[in-house]
Design a protein around this motif. Structure first.
Motif, PDB file in Angstrom:
ATOM      1  N   GLN A  88       9.113  17.680 -25.452  1.00  0.00           N
ATOM      2  CA  GLN A  88       9.485  17.884 -24.052  1.00  0.00           C
ATOM      3  C   GLN A  88      10.800  18.657 -24.001  1.00  0.00           C
ATOM      4  O   GLN A  88      11.687  18.441 -24.831  1.00  0.00           O
ATOM      5  CB  GLN A  88       9.633  16.540 -23.344  1.00  0.00           C
ATOM      6  CG  GLN A  88       8.356  15.719 -23.304  1.00  0.00           C
ATOM      7  CD  GLN A  88       8.626  14.278 -22.921  1.00  0.00           C
ATOM      8  OE1 GLN A  88       8.875  13.432 -23.773  1.00  0.00           O
ATOM      9  NE2 GLN A  88       8.608  14.005 -21.610  1.00  0.00           N
ATOM     10  N   SER A  89      10.910  19.545 -23.042  1.00  0.00           N
ATOM     11  CA  SER A  89      12.102  20.385 -22.921  1.00  0.00           C
ATOM     12  C   SER A  89      12.809  20.124 -21.597  1.00  0.00           C
ATOM     13  O   SER A  89      12.167  19.949 -20.556  1.00  0.00           O
ATOM     14  CB  SER A  89      11.730  21.863 -23.034  1.00  0.00           C
ATOM     15  OG  SER A  89      11.164  22.143 -24.312  1.00  0.00           O
ATOM     16  N   PHE A  90      14.131  20.121 -21.648  1.00  0.00           N
ATOM     17  CA  PHE A  90      14.958  19.880 -20.477  1.00  0.00           C
ATOM     18  C   PHE A  90      16.126  20.862 -20.500  1.00  0.00           C
ATOM     19  O   PHE A  90      16.586  21.267 -21.567  1.00  0.00           O
ATOM     20  CB  PHE A  90      15.512  18.447 -20.482  1.00  0.00           C
ATOM     21  CG  PHE A  90      14.475  17.376 -20.702  1.00  0.00           C
ATOM     22  CD1 PHE A  90      13.843  16.775 -19.627  1.00  0.00           C
ATOM     23  CD2 PHE A  90      14.133  16.976 -21.989  1.00  0.00           C
ATOM     24  CE1 PHE A  90      12.890  15.785 -19.825  1.00  0.00           C
ATOM     25  CE2 PHE A  90      13.178  15.980 -22.204  1.00  0.00           C
ATOM     26  CZ  PHE A  90      12.559  15.387 -21.114  1.00  0.00           C
ATOM     27  N   THR A  91      16.618  21.229 -19.340  1.00  0.00           N
ATOM     28  CA  THR A  91      17.770  22.137 -19.251  1.00  0.00           C
ATOM     29  C   THR A  91      18.694  21.692 -18.127  1.00  0.00           C
ATOM     30  O   THR A  91      18.303  20.926 -17.233  1.00  0.00           O
ATOM     31  CB  THR A  91      17.340  23.593 -18.990  1.00  0.00           C
ATOM     32  OG1 THR A  91      16.620  23.649 -17.748  1.00  0.00           O
ATOM     33  CG2 THR A  91      16.463  24.120 -20.109  1.00  0.00           C
ATOM     34  N   GLY A  92      19.907  22.197 -18.181  1.00  0.00           N
ATOM     35  CA  GLY A  92      20.877  21.897 -17.137  1.00  0.00           C
ATOM     36  C   GLY A  92      22.118  22.751 -17.311  1.00  0.00           C
ATOM     37  O   GLY A  92      22.153  23.645 -18.165  1.00  0.00           O
ATOM     38  N   GLU A  93      23.130  22.485 -16.526  1.00  0.00           N
ATOM     39  CA  GLU A  93      24.376  23.236 -16.574  1.00  0.00           C
ATOM     40  C   GLU A  93      25.546  22.299 -16.798  1.00  0.00           C
ATOM     41  O   GLU A  93      25.566  21.169 -16.291  1.00  0.00           O
ATOM     42  CB  GLU A  93      24.582  24.015 -15.268  1.00  0.00           C
ATOM     43  CG  GLU A  93      23.511  25.065 -15.008  1.00  0.00           C
ATOM     44  CD  GLU A  93      23.743  25.812 -13.712  1.00  0.00           C
ATOM     45  OE1 GLU A  93      24.669  25.422 -12.956  1.00  0.00           O
ATOM     46  OE2 GLU A  93      23.018  26.782 -13.445  1.00  0.00           O
ATOM     47  N   MET A 100      30.054  22.609 -18.161  1.00  0.00           N
ATOM     48  CA  MET A 100      31.206  23.288 -18.775  1.00  0.00           C
ATOM     49  C   MET A 100      31.140  24.805 -18.634  1.00  0.00           C
ATOM     50  O   MET A 100      31.537  25.543 -19.536  1.00  0.00           O
ATOM     51  CB  MET A 100      31.312  22.910 -20.268  1.00  0.00           C
ATOM     52  CG  MET A 100      31.375  21.426 -20.528  1.00  0.00           C
ATOM     53  SD  MET A 100      31.539  21.010 -22.281  1.00  0.00           S
ATOM     54  CE  MET A 100      30.785  19.391 -22.309  1.00  0.00           C
ATOM     55  N   GLY A 101      30.627  25.272 -17.495  1.00  0.00           N
ATOM     56  CA  GLY A 101      30.542  26.706 -17.274  1.00  0.00           C
ATOM     57  C   GLY A 101      29.458  27.392 -18.077  1.00  0.00           C
ATOM     58  O   GLY A 101      29.438  28.627 -18.181  1.00  0.00           O
ATOM     59  N   THR A 102      28.534  26.633 -18.646  1.00  0.00           N
ATOM     60  CA  THR A 102      27.462  27.197 -19.457  1.00  0.00           C
ATOM     61  C   THR A 102      26.201  26.363 -19.251  1.00  0.00           C
ATOM     62  O   THR A 102      26.113  25.580 -18.305  1.00  0.00           O
ATOM     63  CB  THR A 102      27.881  27.233 -20.946  1.00  0.00           C
ATOM     64  OG1 THR A 102      26.881  27.900 -21.709  1.00  0.00           O
ATOM     65  CG2 THR A 102      28.097  25.838 -21.504  1.00  0.00           C
ATOM     66  N   ASP A 103      25.222  26.550 -20.118  1.00  0.00           N
ATOM     67  CA  ASP A 103      23.956  25.814 -20.011  1.00  0.00           C
ATOM     68  C   ASP A 103      23.807  24.825 -21.156  1.00  0.00           C
ATOM     69  O   ASP A 103      24.406  24.979 -22.223  1.00  0.00           O
ATOM     70  CB  ASP A 103      22.766  26.787 -20.055  1.00  0.00           C
ATOM     71  CG  ASP A 103      22.804  27.802 -18.930  1.00  0.00           C
ATOM     72  OD1 ASP A 103      23.205  27.430 -17.813  1.00  0.00           O
ATOM     73  OD2 ASP A 103      22.440  28.964 -19.179  1.00  0.00           O
ATOM     74  N   TRP A 104      22.987  23.806 -20.928  1.00  0.00           N
ATOM     75  CA  TRP A 104      22.577  22.932 -22.017  1.00  0.00           C
ATOM     76  C   TRP A 104      21.065  22.878 -22.051  1.00  0.00           C
ATOM     77  O   TRP A 104      20.393  23.118 -21.036  1.00  0.00           O
ATOM     78  CB  TRP A 104      23.161  21.518 -21.877  1.00  0.00           C
ATOM     79  CG  TRP A 104      22.681  20.704 -20.691  1.00  0.00           C
ATOM     80  CD1 TRP A 104      23.286  20.570 -19.487  1.00  0.00           C
ATOM     81  CD2 TRP A 104      21.492  19.884 -20.623  1.00  0.00           C
ATOM     82  NE1 TRP A 104      22.569  19.740 -18.655  1.00  0.00           N
ATOM     83  CE2 TRP A 104      21.462  19.303 -19.334  1.00  0.00           C
ATOM     84  CE3 TRP A 104      20.461  19.587 -21.515  1.00  0.00           C
ATOM     85  CZ2 TRP A 104      20.443  18.434 -18.915  1.00  0.00           C
ATOM     86  CZ3 TRP A 104      19.438  18.728 -21.104  1.00  0.00           C
ATOM     87  CH2 TRP A 104      19.436  18.168 -19.820  1.00  0.00           C
ATOM     88  N   SER A 105      20.513  22.604 -23.214  1.00  0.00           N
ATOM     89  CA  SER A 105      19.062  22.469 -23.354  1.00  0.00           C
ATOM     90  C   SER A 105      18.755  21.369 -24.354  1.00  0.00           C
ATOM     91  O   SER A 105      19.554  21.086 -25.254  1.00  0.00           O
ATOM     92  CB  SER A 105      18.421  23.786 -23.810  1.00  0.00           C
ATOM     93  OG  SER A 105      18.842  24.127 -25.116  1.00  0.00           O
ATOM     94  N   LEU A 106      17.602  20.761 -24.172  1.00  0.00           N
ATOM     95  CA  LEU A 106      17.172  19.670 -25.045  1.00  0.00           C
ATOM     96  C   LEU A 106      15.686  19.813 -25.320  1.00  0.00           C
ATOM     97  O   LEU A 106      14.894  20.028 -24.394  1.00  0.00           O
ATOM     98  CB  LEU A 106      17.446  18.312 -24.375  1.00  0.00           C
ATOM     99  CG  LEU A 106      16.820  17.084 -25.046  1.00  0.00           C
ATOM    100  CD1 LEU A 106      17.483  16.806 -26.390  1.00  0.00           C
ATOM    101  CD2 LEU A 106      16.920  15.853 -24.131  1.00  0.00           C
ATOM    102  N   HIS A 107      15.308  19.704 -26.580  1.00  0.00           N
ATOM    103  CA  HIS A 107      13.916  19.609 -26.997  1.00  0.00           C
ATOM    104  C   HIS A 107      13.780  18.262 -27.698  1.00  0.00           C
ATOM    105  O   HIS A 107      14.434  18.027 -28.720  1.00  0.00           O
ATOM    106  CB  HIS A 107      13.535  20.753 -27.933  1.00  0.00           C
ATOM    107  CG  HIS A 107      13.781  22.110 -27.347  1.00  0.00           C
ATOM    108  ND1 HIS A 107      13.026  22.647 -26.336  1.00  0.00           N
ATOM    109  CD2 HIS A 107      14.733  23.029 -27.626  1.00  0.00           C
ATOM    110  CE1 HIS A 107      13.483  23.841 -26.013  1.00  0.00           C
ATOM    111  NE2 HIS A 107      14.528  24.095 -26.787  1.00  0.00           N
ATOM    112  N   ALA A 108      12.961  17.378 -27.141  1.00  0.00           N
ATOM    113  CA  ALA A 108      12.895  16.014 -27.646  1.00  0.00           C
ATOM    114  C   ALA A 108      11.452  15.554 -27.786  1.00  0.00           C
ATOM    115  O   ALA A 108      10.568  15.964 -27.024  1.00  0.00           O
ATOM    116  CB  ALA A 108      13.643  15.072 -26.710  1.00  0.00           C
TER     117      ALA A 108
END
Length: 310
Positions: A16-21, A23-31
């Motif tokens: 499953q993949s998740f994303t967000g914002e 610290m002025g940048t993006d984050w992503s997660l593959h779990a």
């Protein structure tokens, strides 16, 4: 547990993949097999880092500390204190190449909360400046005159660690999390493979990119080609040499560090960038760090990095 048995436990599970914002940048997660509420939990962990350690948020613990009178002790939240203490240790081990007391300088050069500047800042009479002190017994910190706290060289990596630890506490054992280019991989993919990531090389370099297996491992890259300041038709790096109070001029394009903890990979990538090739590789070897440095079209690697290739 053998790799085969380990893989069998997650075989057939979906990623499953998740994303967000943050610290002025993006984050992503593959779990693998992430429970409901995973994205919210990761975002909450990263929001906590911002609330405590951002120099751009006026109400953050860091901002309030920087604007309080010098010389006063301040009780710090546990996460904030942990990062400051780790940064101070890193400053000692790196011989001052990493320093969290340079907030005033980063502000003067346009890399802080005040935003870009139109003119070169005045030359400081001396590179000497104040210090950040800690009291472990009370989890307190204080600054002397001339010192302003700046955790931008280590906070993103810590954010990845804090989110990773939350995921592990929720029973998520297999994932790859990325925060603004800093990555931490835990466990494996459902096909039994590790989490493979490619190291970004400077656009001006012809050196082939590395592909790294992040199995319970973190990687951070400090790239001077990503951010900088152009004044009077000259490019100035966003990486500061704490010994001079000015952007570095050692020709380093990027540094990549592998470490169990993303915070330490992030901090060491910052410190080694400041040190330059010879000194950086020497200290990486002394500390057992797996590190790779690109200077123009030349690459320098530490002993631990070369051993991982074998």
């Amino acid at each position: 547990m053998t790799p085969a048995a380990f893989a069998a436990r997650v075989a057939g599970a979906a990623i499953q993949s998740f994303t967000g914002e943050t610290m002025g940048t993006d984050w992503s997660l593959h779990a693998v097999s992430a429970p409901a509420g995973t994205a919210a939990g990761v975002q909450a962990a990263l929001d906590l880092v911002v609330a405590q350690m951002s120099q751009w948020e006026p109400d953050s613990d860091l901002s309030r500390f920087n604007h309080a009178p010098a010389g006063e002790w301040h009780r710090a939240p546990p996460e904030f204190f942990h990062v400051v203490a780790a940064a101070i240790d890193l400053a000692k081990v790196s011989g001052g190449a990493f320093d969290v007391a340079i907030g005033e300088w980063t502000e003067r050069w346009g890399f802080g909360s005040a935003g870009p500047v139109d003119n070169l800042p005045g030359v400081l009479a001396s590179p000497a400046r104040g210090e950040i002190e800690i009291d472990a017994a009370t989890s307190s910190i204080r600054r002397s005159n001339g010192a302003m706290l700046d955790l931008s060289g280590i906070a993103k990596g810590y954010g990845a660690d804090l989110a990773a630890e939350w995921l592990l506490s929720q029973g998520v054992r297999h994932f790859l999390i990325e925060v603004g280019g800093e990555l931490r991989g835990e466990g494996i993919r459902p096909d039994g493979q590790p989490w493979w990531v490619d190291v970004e090389m400077p656009p001006t370099s012809s050196i082939p990119s590395w592909r790294i297996a992040l199995h319970d491992l973190s990687v951070a890259t400090s790239g001077n080609y990503r951010r900088g300041l152009i004044l009077d038709d000259r490019h100035y790096s966003h990486s500061f040499d704490p010994r001079t109070g000015r952007p570095i001029v050692n020709g380093v394009s990027s540094v990549t560090v592998l470490h169990r903890n993303c915070m330490m990979a992030d901090g060491w990538a910052t410190a080694l960038t400041v040190l330059g090739p010879e000194a950086a590789i020497a200290i990486a070897d002394a500390q057992g760090l797996a590190a790779s440095m690109v200077v123009g079209d030349r690459e320098f690697t530490s002993r631990a990095w070369r051993e991982m290739l074998g």
